[in-house]
Motif scaffolding. Sequence first.
Motif, mmCIF file in Angstrom:
data_model
loop_
_atom_site.group_PDB
_atom_site.id
_atom_site.type_symbol
_atom_site.label_atom_id
_atom_site.label_comp_id
_atom_site.label_asym_id
_atom_site.label_seq_id
_atom_site.Cartn_x
_atom_site.Cartn_y
_atom_site.Cartn_z
ATOM 1 N N GLU A 7 19.393 -1.008 8.589
ATOM 2 C CA GLU A 7 20.137 -0.628 7.388
ATOM 3 C C GLU A 7 19.412 0.438 6.573
ATOM 4 O O GLU A 7 19.935 0.916 5.571
ATOM 5 C CB GLU A 7 20.377 -1.855 6.504
ATOM 6 N N LEU A 8 18.214 0.816 7.014
ATOM 7 C CA LEU A 8 17.381 1.736 6.240
ATOM 8 C C LEU A 8 17.647 3.189 6.616
ATOM 9 O O LEU A 8 18.109 3.496 7.716
ATOM 10 C CB LEU A 8 15.894 1.420 6.471
ATOM 11 N N SER A 9 17.295 4.080 5.706
ATOM 12 C CA SER A 9 17.365 5.509 5.990
ATOM 13 C C SER A 9 16.241 5.883 6.959
ATOM 14 O O SER A 9 15.286 5.117 7.180
ATOM 15 C CB SER A 9 17.209 6.307 4.701
ATOM 16 N N GLY A 10 16.335 7.082 7.509
ATOM 17 C CA GLY A 10 15.299 7.543 8.424
ATOM 18 C C GLY A 10 13.938 7.594 7.767
ATOM 19 O O GLY A 10 12.918 7.228 8.364
ATOM 20 N N GLY A 11 13.883 8.043 6.505
ATOM 21 C CA GLY A 11 12.610 8.096 5.791
ATOM 22 C C GLY A 11 12.028 6.724 5.543
ATOM 23 O O GLY A 11 10.814 6.512 5.693
ATOM 24 N N GLN A 12 12.877 5.765 5.172
ATOM 25 C CA GLN A 12 12.396 4.399 4.951
ATOM 26 C C GLN A 12 11.881 3.790 6.248
ATOM 27 O O GLN A 12 10.856 3.100 6.262
ATOM 28 C CB GLN A 12 13.515 3.543 4.362
ATOM 29 N N GLN A 13 12.577 4.030 7.344
ATOM 30 C CA GLN A 13 12.120 3.513 8.635
ATOM 31 C C GLN A 13 10.754 4.082 8.989
ATOM 32 O O GLN A 13 9.899 3.387 9.533
ATOM 33 C CB GLN A 13 13.135 3.831 9.723
ATOM 34 N N GLN A 14 10.540 5.356 8.667
ATOM 35 C CA GLN A 14 9.245 5.979 8.947
ATOM 36 C C GLN A 14 8.129 5.286 8.173
ATOM 37 O O GLN A 14 7.042 5.037 8.694
ATOM 38 C CB GLN A 14 9.298 7.463 8.587
ATOM 39 N N LEU A 15 8.384 4.939 6.928
ATOM 40 C CA LEU A 15 7.389 4.245 6.121
ATOM 41 C C LEU A 15 7.114 2.843 6.665
ATOM 42 O O LEU A 15 5.973 2.366 6.642
ATOM 43 C CB LEU A 15 7.855 4.168 4.669
ATOM 44 N N VAL A 16 8.145 2.181 7.173
ATOM 45 C CA VAL A 16 7.955 0.853 7.765
ATOM 46 C C VAL A 16 7.065 0.956 9.007
ATOM 47 O O VAL A 16 6.177 0.114 9.220
ATOM 48 C CB VAL A 16 9.321 0.226 8.123
ATOM 49 N N LEU A 17 7.271 1.971 9.819
ATOM 50 C CA LEU A 17 6.444 2.144 11.013
ATOM 51 C C LEU A 17 4.984 2.415 10.640
ATOM 52 O O LEU A 17 4.063 1.945 11.312
ATOM 53 C CB LEU A 17 6.981 3.288 11.877
ATOM 54 N N GLU B 214 0.830 -1.206 0.000
ATOM 55 C CA GLU B 214 0.000 0.000 0.000
ATOM 56 C C GLU B 214 0.867 1.259 0.000
ATOM 57 O O GLU B 214 0.475 2.291 -0.537
ATOM 58 C CB GLU B 214 -0.923 -0.011 1.228
ATOM 59 N N LEU B 215 2.046 1.149 0.587
ATOM 60 C CA LEU B 215 2.979 2.270 0.624
ATOM 61 C C LEU B 215 4.004 2.217 -0.507
ATOM 62 O O LEU B 215 4.888 3.069 -0.582
ATOM 63 C CB LEU B 215 3.718 2.282 1.967
ATOM 64 N N GLY B 216 3.884 1.196 -1.363
ATOM 65 C CA GLY B 216 4.838 1.049 -2.457
ATOM 66 C C GLY B 216 6.221 0.654 -1.989
ATOM 67 O O GLY B 216 7.227 0.977 -2.632
ATOM 68 N N GLN B 217 6.297 -0.093 -0.867
ATOM 69 C CA GLN B 217 7.590 -0.427 -0.273
ATOM 70 C C GLN B 217 7.811 -1.935 -0.173
ATOM 71 O O GLN B 217 8.518 -2.405 0.710
ATOM 72 C CB GLN B 217 7.687 0.198 1.130
ATOM 73 N N LEU C 151 10.923 12.499 5.235
ATOM 74 C CA LEU C 151 10.522 12.028 3.915
ATOM 75 C C LEU C 151 10.783 13.097 2.855
ATOM 76 O O LEU C 151 10.578 14.291 3.102
ATOM 77 C CB LEU C 151 9.033 11.663 3.893
ATOM 78 N N ASP C 152 11.223 12.662 1.671
ATOM 79 C CA ASP C 152 11.379 13.605 0.570
ATOM 80 C C ASP C 152 9.996 13.975 0.022
ATOM 81 O O ASP C 152 8.977 13.415 0.427
ATOM 82 C CB ASP C 152 12.285 13.029 -0.522
ATOM 83 N N TRP C 153 9.984 14.930 -0.920
ATOM 84 C CA TRP C 153 8.712 15.463 -1.400
ATOM 85 C C TRP C 153 7.829 14.385 -2.003
ATOM 86 O O TRP C 153 6.623 14.338 -1.758
ATOM 87 C CB TRP C 153 8.973 16.566 -2.436
ATOM 88 N N GLY C 154 8.422 13.484 -2.800
ATOM 89 C CA GLY C 154 7.631 12.440 -3.439
ATOM 90 C C GLY C 154 6.977 11.511 -2.436
ATOM 91 O O GLY C 154 5.784 11.181 -2.552
ATOM 92 N N HIS C 155 7.739 11.083 -1.422
ATOM 93 C CA HIS C 155 7.172 10.193 -0.416
ATOM 94 C C HIS C 155 6.177 10.939 0.471
ATOM 95 O O HIS C 155 5.195 10.349 0.944
ATOM 96 C CB HIS C 155 8.288 9.572 0.425
ATOM 97 N N GLN C 156 6.410 12.229 0.711
ATOM 98 C CA GLN C 156 5.430 13.013 1.462
ATOM 99 C C GLN C 156 4.091 13.031 0.729
ATOM 100 O O GLN C 156 3.040 12.820 1.331
ATOM 101 C CB GLN C 156 5.923 14.449 1.653
ATOM 102 N N ARG C 157 4.153 13.271 -0.559
ATOM 103 C CA ARG C 157 2.926 13.344 -1.349
ATOM 104 C C ARG C 157 2.178 12.015 -1.325
ATOM 105 O O ARG C 157 0.960 11.976 -1.133
ATOM 106 C CB ARG C 157 3.279 13.740 -2.786
#
Length: 238
Positions: free
Chosen positions: A137-147, A124-127, A168-174
């Motif tokens: 091993e993930l970036s802070g933004g990737q960890q946020q999406l996992v949570l 659902e999150l495209g991850q 999150l970068d702009w694309g992931h924020q959107r």
Amino acid sequence: MALIELRGITGGYRHRPVLGPIDLMIPEGSRLALLGGNGSGKTTLLKILLGLNPPLSGTVYWQGRPLASYPVQERARFAAYVPQQHRASFGFFVEDIVAMGSDAGRIQPRQTERFSRARAALAELGQEKLARRRMNELSGGQQQLVLLARALAQQTPVIVLDEPTNHLDWGHQRRLLTLIRALADQGRTLIFSTHQPEHARQIANRCLLLREGTMLADQDCGQCLTDEMLETLYPVDF
């Protein structure tokens, strides 16, 4: 009857008040945004609302019952939480962490069910590509999406997010904002904090503004997110 109600809540740390008193009623299906500067009390309020921190005074009610009367398992079936920051100390696989959301409040869920929920939440999150990566091993933004995926797998009527677009970068924020709006359209109750008034305007139907632990406003976002109010909420002192 409100889905969640706070009566006379004050909060703080080591008996030092930093928030309140706050009275708040949150009906089912609400989309409530908390806005305020750093140290305004947003995270403190969210943690008290969830029972993660006890209030210094006052009572939190879920569905008319004091929150303190809820067993941990019932709390996990009622509300999912996406924290603002997370430090991954262990190298668990992402799909195992997301599957923990399926476990919350349930007794011995079927292995196939918990992992199918985990993979669906990641998709659902495209991850999906992160499933067999290790969390540390993930970036802070990737960890946020996992949570967030873990919270989706929990399948609760209430989702609480503390600055969900942080890191999150702009694309992931959107993409994330689109998903959060879709969850609201499904009837979930959403409570989230943000520093971005435009994010509140996109998602929330109600905004609560906090400054130094005091409530400045609690009303329709269109009414309170004015230039004048935002200058009061976020004063700049050079």
